[in-house]
Design a protein around this motif. Structure first.
Motif, PDB file in Angstrom:
ATOM      1  N   ALA A 702    -127.070 -94.223 -22.933  1.00 35.40           N
ATOM      2  CA  ALA A 702    -127.169 -92.734 -22.628  1.00 35.40           C
ATOM      3  C   ALA A 702    -127.546 -92.204 -21.504  1.00 35.40           C
ATOM      4  CB  ALA A 702    -128.114 -92.316 -23.710  1.00 35.40           C
ATOM      5  N   GLU A 703    -128.342 -93.027 -20.656  1.00 37.46           N
ATOM      6  CA  GLU A 703    -128.835 -92.601 -19.397  1.00 37.46           C
ATOM      7  C   GLU A 703    -127.734 -92.713 -18.562  1.00 37.46           C
ATOM      8  OE1 GLU A 703    -132.126 -94.286 -21.654  1.00 37.46           O
ATOM      9  OE2 GLU A 703    -130.385 -94.894 -21.238  1.00 37.46           O
ATOM     10  N   ASP A 704    -127.022 -93.800 -18.270  1.00 37.92           N
ATOM     11  CA  ASP A 704    -125.748 -93.879 -17.721  1.00 37.92           C
ATOM     12  C   ASP A 704    -124.844 -92.619 -18.003  1.00 37.92           C
ATOM     13  OD1 ASP A 704    -125.612 -97.236 -17.291  1.00 37.92           O
ATOM     14  OD2 ASP A 704    -126.606 -96.047 -16.035  1.00 37.92           O
ATOM     15  N   VAL A 708    -123.576 -90.150 -15.115  1.00 34.40           N
ATOM     16  CA  VAL A 708    -122.019 -89.792 -14.862  1.00 34.40           C
ATOM     17  C   VAL A 708    -121.740 -88.318 -15.173  1.00 34.40           C
ATOM     18  CG1 VAL A 708    -119.779 -90.468 -15.408  1.00 34.40           C
ATOM     19  CG2 VAL A 708    -121.192 -92.406 -15.194  1.00 34.40           C
ATOM     20  N   GLN A 709    -122.174 -87.790 -15.859  1.00 32.47           N
ATOM     21  CA  GLN A 709    -121.825 -86.431 -16.345  1.00 32.47           C
ATOM     22  C   GLN A 709    -122.541 -85.532 -15.344  1.00 32.47           C
ATOM     23  OE1 GLN A 709    -120.253 -84.924 -19.323  1.00 32.47           O
ATOM     24  NE2 GLN A 709    -119.843 -83.673 -17.532  1.00 32.47           N
ATOM     25  N   SER A 710    -123.587 -85.692 -14.600  1.00 30.05           N
ATOM     26  CA  SER A 710    -124.262 -84.858 -13.628  1.00 30.05           C
ATOM     27  C   SER A 710    -123.461 -85.152 -12.334  1.00 30.05           C
ATOM     28  CB  SER A 710    -125.653 -85.414 -13.214  1.00 30.05           C
ATOM     29  OG  SER A 710    -126.003 -86.533 -13.208  1.00 30.05           O
ATOM     30  N   THR A 711    -123.179 -86.650 -12.163  1.00 33.26           N
ATOM     31  CA  THR A 711    -122.436 -86.778 -10.918  1.00 33.26           C
ATOM     32  C   THR A 711    -121.096 -86.146 -10.830  1.00 33.26           C
ATOM     33  OG1 THR A 711    -123.290 -88.942 -10.654  1.00 33.26           O
ATOM     34  CG2 THR A 711    -121.248 -88.613  -9.659  1.00 33.26           C
ATOM     35  N   ILE A 712    -120.321 -86.012 -11.952  1.00 33.48           N
ATOM     36  CA  ILE A 712    -118.872 -85.358 -12.078  1.00 33.48           C
ATOM     37  C   ILE A 712    -119.323 -83.894 -11.831  1.00 33.48           C
ATOM     38  CG2 ILE A 712    -117.100 -84.688 -13.832  1.00 33.48           C
ATOM     39  CD1 ILE A 712    -117.393 -87.387 -15.040  1.00 33.48           C
ATOM     40  N   GLU A 713    -120.111 -83.375 -12.391  1.00 33.12           N
ATOM     41  CA  GLU A 713    -120.523 -81.861 -12.108  1.00 33.12           C
ATOM     42  C   GLU A 713    -121.070 -81.613 -10.659  1.00 33.12           C
ATOM     43  OE1 GLU A 713    -122.122 -81.148 -16.765  1.00 33.12           O
ATOM     44  OE2 GLU A 713    -123.315 -80.652 -15.012  1.00 33.12           O
ATOM     45  N   LEU A 714    -121.532 -82.455 -10.039  1.00 35.76           N
ATOM     46  CA  LEU A 714    -122.040 -82.220  -8.707  1.00 35.76           C
ATOM     47  C   LEU A 714    -120.778 -82.369  -7.548  1.00 35.76           C
ATOM     48  CD1 LEU A 714    -124.033 -82.191  -6.384  1.00 35.76           C
ATOM     49  CD2 LEU A 714    -124.545 -84.388  -6.549  1.00 35.76           C
ATOM     50  N   LEU A 735    -114.318 -91.126 -23.158  1.00 31.32           N
ATOM     51  CA  LEU A 735    -115.453 -90.643 -22.668  1.00 31.32           C
ATOM     52  C   LEU A 735    -115.294 -90.034 -21.352  1.00 31.32           C
ATOM     53  CD1 LEU A 735    -117.887 -93.082 -24.174  1.00 31.32           C
ATOM     54  CD2 LEU A 735    -117.714 -90.776 -25.197  1.00 31.32           C
ATOM     55  N   LEU A 736    -114.738 -90.514 -20.570  1.00 26.41           N
ATOM     56  CA  LEU A 736    -114.699 -90.303 -19.155  1.00 26.41           C
ATOM     57  C   LEU A 736    -113.600 -88.993 -19.130  1.00 26.41           C
ATOM     58  CD1 LEU A 736    -114.436 -93.259 -16.941  1.00 26.41           C
ATOM     59  CD2 LEU A 736    -116.239 -91.656 -16.727  1.00 26.41           C
ATOM     60  N   ASP A 737    -112.598 -88.902 -19.770  1.00 23.66           N
ATOM     61  CA  ASP A 737    -111.665 -87.858 -19.898  1.00 23.66           C
ATOM     62  C   ASP A 737    -112.413 -86.514 -20.463  1.00 23.66           C
ATOM     63  OD1 ASP A 737    -108.529 -86.986 -21.613  1.00 23.66           O
ATOM     64  OD2 ASP A 737    -109.574 -86.127 -19.754  1.00 23.66           O
ATOM     65  N   GLN A 738    -113.208 -86.722 -21.551  1.00 33.45           N
ATOM     66  CA  GLN A 738    -114.190 -85.636 -22.136  1.00 33.45           C
ATOM     67  C   GLN A 738    -115.038 -85.179 -21.125  1.00 33.45           C
ATOM     68  OE1 GLN A 738    -113.433 -84.194 -25.256  1.00 33.45           O
ATOM     69  NE2 GLN A 738    -111.525 -85.441 -24.890  1.00 33.45           N
ATOM     70  N   MET A 739    -115.601 -85.926 -20.210  1.00 37.05           N
ATOM     71  CA  MET A 739    -116.556 -85.462 -19.175  1.00 37.05           C
ATOM     72  C   MET A 739    -115.995 -84.621 -18.190  1.00 37.05           C
ATOM     73  SD  MET A 739    -119.012 -88.958 -18.869  1.00 37.05           S
ATOM     74  CE  MET A 739    -120.263 -89.258 -20.286  1.00 37.05           C
ATOM     75  N   GLY A 740    -114.549 -84.540 -17.966  1.00 31.09           N
ATOM     76  CA  GLY A 740    -114.019 -83.984 -16.868  1.00 31.09           C
ATOM     77  C   GLY A 740    -113.752 -84.833 -15.751  1.00 31.09           C
TER      78      GLY A 740
END
Length: 772
Positions: A702-704, A708-714, A735-740
């Motif tokens: 869950a930490e990773d 990853v989610q915060s990195t994508i947003e940044l 999962l990566l697709d859902q994260m954007g």
């Protein structure tokens, strides 16, 4: 004592028997160890092409392809849609339906609808079971359809072993899974009644293109009766580059797994084939070898061995038509060795004798050793005369003989009755018994004193020095010991000593490093260094939109050399610029080819930090783009943020100039270095690549996921698109697709491969729109 006494072309019976024994052992070992499989595959592919035939037409492939996904939505579908597909296939007259795709639990209502649909056709709908061996070949996990679906369906096995060439040559009749026997899907389709787990060879002479094929969208959008499947067995499976279920068919190229399944069933429909292995053909070749080496009909050796090669290629074709498969690689190696030996004895030995005598000194040359790959119990001595080539260059040609005469006369004082051999550039060699080495040391010193007296040629006087090297490695062929003895002589001269014994243990690692560096330039020129390409997928559409260029080295004797090893050597010893120029030019060439199918296709190339210290990288990129007519906007240069910052403002300025040229920049391996917001703002990048260690841990950490989610947003906030490396499962991709995340690459999508394969994976935009 004479050094050589065997005349060119002569061959003693004992030597023939020894050579025959080695060839027989080598070919037998090839058969036992199965190291001749690449040769076997190549020959069998050619045989299948010669025997090419049409499929029966009784087996139909129905594909979940890009057309279906564009029409009916991306995979996975809800099970009520799969239930509708089942009804539509049965309404079109299908006799039986075989699904090769897994059906894990998805949603209870949809699973129940699909299960009820299967119940309407008892014994006519088949689902597949398998073992998941990702945890290791000896510890797999059974994979079955969801219980609610499986209870109404017939279960068959789809297991087969994928070999090193990413294909399968044999298939099992059935498989034991979780303690229970399941008939294989191809066995069930063909109607073969057996409980065996034996393997049978697949007959790839059936053309994949002759197997009837329909897209799922064609089935589900057609009016009843439009598609005629009356009485036919239907195989439903994935047929899209978005899935990693593609294999190679011998002689036909890359295709989806459902076609391989169909060809396995077609093979069994023609009768269960037999595999006789490699021993029958090898015994035939052994008889030919005995005739050629032990018989008295020497004039027939060439025709007989050549005829054996023809038989070994043609006979398998005839036997395959009878349902019998034999392996011929070990036999072919044995027969080919006989043919080559016959040709050498007829033509090569004559050529070997040429250059055996030096025309100036009259001494035998080292060719006498170079053409004899055999062991000798004596030690090898090398004498190296300093400045010899410089002295010869100052003399008229007619005086060289006089100089050599004096050199040979002085050496003969120490060599005595041993045979002296003439090498190149003032090097001489001789063999002597090992027990004489202690006494020879005094001779070496005496010869050194003799050579310190000037040599007079006409009106000129020359002073030379001499040093000696000794090789005692009697377990190596003589032809390999020449360089060792000469290297020891050179080391003695460099150290100012009289003589030196070659010590292989002291410089083994240094020799490999020097060899690696010395061969790198040649590897680029002779094709041993090549560029592999790993596809990059647009996650939202599952389209291949680009590829990353990766340098690969297949060494002629050591096999594949890891990129980390030779790239580090290139960086340390000033070869990285040439290596990068080679990769850039190949990438631009492949990119230009790819743009003919997709004008937006991009190629990524890694840039070493060592190149960010000078403007040479600018010229290198411009030359590669211009030479291949490849637009700068379609080139992506990848650089780590740590490497860029380590080179300071010079690197940033170069990157900004590259960006102004239109080249895109990517921050590679993000998250593995000292990444800061200031770094990201300083590097003029358009793309950010998430390191594979984060992608591979998404499902378990869950930490990773949060990182990853915060990195994508940044990255999005900074105007960059995001690429994820290391996608090895469908779940990670989802999962990566859902994260954007926009783009991904990894083994689940495709391993690095050759550029021709990449071109086959590119969908043309116009074609996608038309199918949509």
């Amino acid at each position: 004592m004479p050094f050589l006494s065997v005349q060119p072309g002569a061959s003693a019976p004992r030597g023939k028997r020894k050579l025959l024994a080695w060839l027989v052992f080598l070919s037998f070992f090839i058969g036992i160890a199965e190291i001749g499989e690449p040769l076997e595959l190549g020959m069998r592919a050619a045989q299948f092409k010669i025997r090419a035939q049409a499929a029966s037409g009784r087996i139909v492939a129905v594909g979940l392809d890009d057309r279906a996904f564009a029409t009916l939505g991306s995979w996975p579908w809800k099970r009520d849609k799969v239930a509708q597909l089942t009804d539509d296939l049965m309404a079109s007259g299908a006799d039986r339906i075989f699904f090769t795709i897994p059906f894990p639990p998805l949603d209870q209502q949809g699973d129940r609808i699909f299960a009820d649909t299967i119940a309407k056709y008892p014994g006519r709908v088949f689902l597949t079971a398998a073992m998941d061996y990702r945890t290791g070949e000896t510890a797999g996990t059974p994979v079955f359809p969801a219980p609610i679906i499986a209870r109404n369906a017939a279960i068959v096995s789809k297991m087969k072993w994928i070999e090193f060439w990413n294909g399968t040559a044999t298939m099992p009749y059935g498989q034991n899974i979780a303690g229970r026997y399941y008939t294989s899907i191809w066995t069930e389709i063909a109607g073969v009644d057996t409980k065996s787990t034996d393997q049978f060879p697949v007959d790839y002479s059936y053309r994949q293109s002759s197997i009837p094929y329909h897209s799922v969208s064609e089935i589900m959008s057609a009016r009843p009766g439009t598609v005629d499947l009356q009485g036919k067995s239907v195989i439903v499976g994935h047929n899209s580059n978005a899935f990693s279920n593609f294999e190679y068919i011998l002689g036909q190229g890359r295709t989806a797994d459902l076609f391989v399944t169909a060809l396995g069933a077609e093979t069994l429909r023609g009768g269960a084939p037999q595999s006789w292995g490699w021993m029958p053909a090898w015994c035939f070749a052994l008889a030919i070898a005995a005739f050629c080496f032990l018989g008295r009909w020497t004039k027939l050796v060439g025709p007989v061995s050549a005829g054996a090669l023809v038989v070994l290629f043609v006979a398998p074709i005839m036997l395959q038509n009878m349902g019998i498969f034999i392996d011929v690689a070990p036999a072919f190696v044995l027969a080919a060795s006989i043919a080559i030996t016959a040709a050498w004895q007829r033509y090569g030995a004559r050529k070997q004798s040429l250059g055996a005598i030096n025309p100036v000194s009259g001494l035998p040359t080292v060719n006498a050793i170079l053409h004899r790959d055999e062991l000798d119990p004596q030690i090898l001595v090398a004498a190296r005369i300093s400045r010899f080539t410089e002295i010869v260059s100052t003399l008229p040609p007619e005086h060289e003989r006089e100089l050599l005469g004096q050199v040979v006369s002085r050496l003969s004082l120490g060599v005595g009755r041993l045979q002296l051999l003439h090498g190149d550039d003032g090097n001489f060699f001789w063999l002597m018994p090992g027990e004489q080495l202690a006494g020879a040391v005094d001779q070496f010193k005496a010869l050194q004193l003799i050579f310190r007296n000037s040599i007079a040629v006409q009106d000129k006087s020359f002073t030379v020095d001499i040093a000696f090297g000794v090789d005692q490695e009697v377990d190596r062929p003589l032809s390999h010991r020449l360089a060792s003895a000469l290297a020891a002589a050179k080391a003695a001269a460099d150290q100012g000593t009289c003589w030196k014994i070659h010590d292989p243990a002291a410089n083994g690692a240094q020799q490999w490093a020097l060899s690696l560096l010395g061969e790198l330039d040649q590897a680029i020129d002779n094709g041993h260094l090549w560029v592999a390409y790993q596809p990059k997928m647009e996650l939202a559409s599952r389209r291949i939109i680009g590829a990353e260029a990766l340098a690969r080295w297949t060494h002629a004797t050591r096999g594949p050399i890891g990129p980390d090893e030779f790239i580090q050597v290139a960086e340390r010893h000033g070869r990285i610029e040439k290596l990068t120029a080679f990769v850039l030019n190949d990438a631009a060439r492949v990119g230009a080819e790819a743009m003919r199918q997709d004008p937006d296709f991009c190629i990524s190339v890694n840039i070493s930090s060592a190149l960010l210290a000078s403007r040479n990288i600018i010229d290198m990129v411009r030359q590669a783009l211009a030479a291949n007519a490849f637009p700068a906007a379609n080139l992506i240069l990848e650089v780590t943020e740590t490497a860029a910052m380590a080179e300071g403002r010079v690197a940033i300025a170069l990157l900004e100039e590259l960006r102004d040229m239109g080249v895109r920049l990517s921050i590679d391996d993000y998250g593995t270095g000292m990444s800061t917001l200031e770094y990201l703002r300083s590097i003029p990048a358009t793309e950010l690549k998430i390191d594979k260690q984060f992608s591979m841990a998404l499902q378990s950490s869950a930490e990773d996921q949060a990182v990853v989610q915060s990195t994508i947003e940044l990255a999005h906030a900074l105007g960059m698109i995001v690429v994820a490396e290391g996608i090895e499962t469908a779940e990670t991709l989802y999962l990566l697709d859902q994260m954007g995340c926009e783009i991904g690459q990894g083994y689940h999508i495709c391993r690095p491969t050759d550029w021709e394969t990449i071109l086959t994976m590119i969908p043309a935009p116009a074609r996608i729109v038309a199918n949509g």
